[in-house]
Design an enzyme around this catalytic site. Sequence first.
Site, PDB file in Angstrom:
ATOM      1  N   LYS A 126       0.867  -1.197   0.000  1.00 45.81           N
ATOM      2  CA  LYS A 126       0.000   0.000   0.000  1.00 45.81           C
ATOM      3  C   LYS A 126       0.886   1.222   0.000  1.00 45.81           C
ATOM      4  CE  LYS A 126      -4.405   1.017   0.169  1.00 45.81           C
ATOM      5  NZ  LYS A 126      -5.546   0.206  -0.309  1.00 45.81           N
ATOM      6  N   ASP A 166      -7.044   4.202  -4.675  1.00 44.78           N
ATOM      7  CA  ASP A 166      -7.696   4.087  -3.362  1.00 44.78           C
ATOM      8  C   ASP A 166      -8.302   5.471  -3.122  1.00 44.78           C
ATOM      9  OD1 ASP A 166      -7.794   2.085  -0.902  1.00 44.78           O
ATOM     10  OD2 ASP A 166      -7.425   4.042  -0.020  1.00 44.78           O
TER      11      ASP A 166
HETATM   12  P1  NDP Z   1     -12.924   7.677  -3.143  1.00 43.70           P
HETATM   13  O1  NDP Z   1     -11.855   8.671  -2.930  1.00 43.70           O
HETATM   14  O2  NDP Z   1     -13.449   7.442  -4.489  1.00 43.70           O
HETATM   15  O3  NDP Z   1     -14.156   7.989  -2.181  1.00 43.70           O
HETATM   16  C1  NDP Z   1     -14.001   8.058  -0.810  1.00 43.70           C
HETATM   17  C2  NDP Z   1     -15.326   8.423  -0.178  1.00 43.70           C
HETATM   18  O4  NDP Z   1     -15.230   8.291   1.233  1.00 43.70           O
HETATM   19  C3  NDP Z   1     -15.724   9.859  -0.450  1.00 43.70           C
HETATM   20  O5  NDP Z   1     -17.111   9.967  -0.440  1.00 43.70           O
HETATM   21  C4  NDP Z   1     -15.101  10.579   0.734  1.00 43.70           C
HETATM   22  O6  NDP Z   1     -15.699  11.823   1.032  1.00 43.70           O
HETATM   23  C5  NDP Z   1     -15.365   9.574   1.835  1.00 43.70           C
HETATM   24  N1  NDP Z   1     -14.342   9.745   2.874  1.00 43.70           N
HETATM   25  C6  NDP Z   1     -13.010   9.606   2.729  1.00 43.70           C
HETATM   26  N2  NDP Z   1     -12.368   9.851   3.879  1.00 43.70           N
HETATM   27  C7  NDP Z   1     -13.332  10.168   4.752  1.00 43.70           C
HETATM   28  C8  NDP Z   1     -13.309  10.527   6.111  1.00 43.70           C
HETATM   29  N3  NDP Z   1     -12.149  10.609   6.795  1.00 43.70           N
HETATM   30  N4  NDP Z   1     -14.500  10.747   6.724  1.00 43.70           N
HETATM   31  C9  NDP Z   1     -15.668  10.659   6.034  1.00 43.70           C
HETATM   32  N5  NDP Z   1     -15.747  10.340   4.736  1.00 43.70           N
HETATM   33  C10 NDP Z   1     -14.597  10.093   4.120  1.00 43.70           C
HETATM   34  O7  NDP Z   1     -12.333   6.322  -2.508  1.00 43.70           O
HETATM   35  P2  NDP Z   1     -12.846   4.820  -2.733  1.00 43.70           P
HETATM   36  O8  NDP Z   1     -14.304   4.780  -2.941  1.00 43.70           O
HETATM   37  O9  NDP Z   1     -11.933   4.206  -3.713  1.00 43.70           O
HETATM   38  O10 NDP Z   1     -12.477   4.183  -1.304  1.00 43.70           O
HETATM   39  C11 NDP Z   1     -13.427   4.078  -0.237  1.00 43.70           C
HETATM   40  C12 NDP Z   1     -12.982   2.994   0.714  1.00 43.70           C
HETATM   41  O11 NDP Z   1     -12.926   1.741   0.021  1.00 43.70           O
HETATM   42  C13 NDP Z   1     -11.586   3.163   1.326  1.00 43.70           C
HETATM   43  O12 NDP Z   1     -11.582   2.602   2.630  1.00 43.70           O
HETATM   44  C14 NDP Z   1     -10.702   2.324   0.421  1.00 43.70           C
HETATM   45  O13 NDP Z   1      -9.515   1.908   1.096  1.00 43.70           O
HETATM   46  C15 NDP Z   1     -11.634   1.155   0.163  1.00 43.70           C
HETATM   47  N6  NDP Z   1     -11.359   0.337  -1.027  1.00 43.70           N
HETATM   48  C16 NDP Z   1     -11.233   0.889  -2.268  1.00 43.70           C
HETATM   49  C17 NDP Z   1     -11.008   0.088  -3.366  1.00 43.70           C
HETATM   50  C18 NDP Z   1     -10.948   0.625  -4.749  1.00 43.70           C
HETATM   51  O14 NDP Z   1     -10.825  -0.184  -5.690  1.00 43.70           O
HETATM   52  N7  NDP Z   1     -11.061   1.925  -4.963  1.00 43.70           N
HETATM   53  C19 NDP Z   1     -10.817  -1.367  -3.216  1.00 43.70           C
HETATM   54  C20 NDP Z   1     -11.057  -1.859  -1.878  1.00 43.70           C
HETATM   55  C21 NDP Z   1     -11.291  -1.008  -0.841  1.00 43.70           C
HETATM   56  P3  NDP Z   1     -14.924  13.168   0.606  1.00 43.70           P
HETATM   57  O15 NDP Z   1     -15.018  13.227  -0.877  1.00 43.70           O
HETATM   58  O16 NDP Z   1     -15.659  14.257   1.313  1.00 43.70           O
HETATM   59  O17 NDP Z   1     -13.511  13.019   1.109  1.00 43.70           O
HETATM   60  O1  2IT Z   2      -7.893  -1.612  -0.894  1.00 51.04           O
HETATM   61  C1  2IT Z   2      -7.806  -2.123  -2.038  1.00 51.04           C
HETATM   62  O2  2IT Z   2      -7.939  -3.339  -2.217  1.00 51.04           O
HETATM   63  C2  2IT Z   2      -7.593  -1.218  -3.172  1.00 51.04           C
HETATM   64  N1  2IT Z   2      -7.537  -0.003  -2.986  1.00 51.04           N
HETATM   65  C3  2IT Z   2      -7.427  -1.785  -4.559  1.00 51.04           C
HETATM   66  C4  2IT Z   2      -6.014  -2.245  -4.770  1.00 51.04           C
HETATM   67  C5  2IT Z   2      -5.674  -2.689  -6.170  1.00 51.04           C
HETATM   68  O3  2IT Z   2      -4.503  -3.016  -6.361  1.00 51.04           O
HETATM   69  O4  2IT Z   2      -6.535  -2.717  -7.045  1.00 51.04           O
END
Ligand code: NDP
Ligand code: 2IT
Length: 444
Positions: A126, A166
């Site tokens: 990460k 992420d």
């Molecule tokens: P994005 O940046 O696309 O979206 C994040 C969302 O979460 C936004 O709505 C953001 O609001 C909100 N958010 C972030 N930080 C905070 C906080 N501290 N408090 C409240 N709201 C918050 O990220 P993703 O959708 O990609 O990621 C969301 C989660 O999923 C994370 O935990 C990530 O690690 C996990 N994840 C992502 C994957 C991926 O493929 N993208 C894969 C597996 C897990 P705002 O815009 O206001 O910051």
């Molecule tokens: O938390 C996760 O699994 C991710 N942000 C996706 C990682 C990846 O390599 O696609």
Amino acid sequence: MSYVDEVIARVKEKNPGQPEFHQTIDEVLESLRPVIERDEEKYKKMALLERLTEPERQVKFRVPWVDDNGQVQVNCGYRVQFNSAIGPYKGGLRFHPSVNIGILKFLGFEQIFKNSLTGLPIGGGKGGSDFDPKGKSDMEVMRFCQSFMTELFRHVGADTDVPAGDIGVGGREIGYMYGQYKRLTNKYESVLTGKGLSYGGSLARTQATGYGLLYFTRALLKLNGIDIAGKTVIVSGSGNVATYAIEKAYQMGAKPVTCSDSNGWVYDPEGIDLEALKEIKEVNRARLTEYKKYRPDSEYHEGKGVWTVKADIALPCATQNELDLDDAKTLVANGVVAVCEGANMPSTLEATKYLQENKIVFGPAKAANAGGVATSALEMSQNAERLSWTFEEVDEKLCGIMENIVANIDAAAKEYGMDGDYVAGANIAGFKKVLDAMEAQGIV
Ligand code: NDP
Ligand code: 2IT
């Protein structure tokens, strides 16, 4: 003191001020206790858990860039290469002001087991930066990404370490980083996933984490005799994971009624307007306060509150520790039947325990959100064979992987006498392949 307790204590002592890392160590090592105790002396002599909890490599670097006013800005960049026993390091990059080494170690540690659960050959890593893309111009984001990659390129590569997106890192950022990698190395290789479709990206990668979460949830509910169709769903977040979780929930006949960002949350009793959400977040990069313009009858509230809405299924898709013990109590009181984690470690340890004690079907993050990284691995496969698969082909593989994960975590929980404890099931099932590979490869 048992070996597991000794290691938990030592890791906390050696890594002070990293509460999120301590939290995942507590959860994972507690779950592994029955596996370790079957051959405690051997594992202790091999220092297996000490090696598992110490990243193979951590890189921290300066990222200077110039903002639109000509002012030089300086951020920190990081990559934690946690474990490469079963494949090249793989895991996202997070750009958010809260990023620090402890948060990246928690995410990297979780990623080891998640990646193993996918059944694909990927190790755990990460990285990211405390850079905040919010409010920055495209050119500022580009200059930052180019500077970030100007150091990161030394440490990554298609067979070494393959980052992805992420929080705060989506298609735009991946594109800028890919361009800079190519320029620096003169190599057109699969060094990042989540790429655009015109330069090696996989169809369905954008949707994969959210879709995968719903394939997982549907299968886990089915295992427990519950049909997802007709259920009301509360979702937090409004980014990549939340948006495509909402899309797939609709396709499965469920009704998602909430979403949130870091300022506030939306309740739309008629169901979230997906097109409005995409326009606000993906096109305009705006705040959820805009949602009311599209749906005057919806409610917008400042602060946190998604978990107070009565529903059948809760899908936390924003960030770590966004669902605490009080929220868990509210969910149980409101009759929720399942909580499946789209974000990484969104539930506190106390919340998880309370939900499990109250017989809520609980799908832990490293299993439930593994669809994103699994599809990233499918992108690597396509790049390696220099072919692209159809959306349907990738989506079908993704669905199969998620259903397989459900079957494997269920079987592992049963094998160790913890039927229905999918937290233990996921940790154990993920760990076994890594353990086997670490044992086979000797003391490295
Ligand atoms: P994005 O940046 O696309 O979206 C994040 C969302 O979460 C936004 O709505 C953001 O609001 C909100 N958010 C972030 N930080 C905070 C906080 N501290 N408090 C409240 N709201 C918050 O990220 P993703 O959708 O990609 O990621 C969301 C989660 O999923 C994370 O935990 C990530 O690690 C996990 N994840 C992502 C994957 C991926 O493929 N993208 C894969 C597996 C897990 P705002 O815009 O206001 O910051
Ligand atoms: O938390 C996760 O699994 C991710 N942000 C996706 C990682 C990846 O390599 O696609």
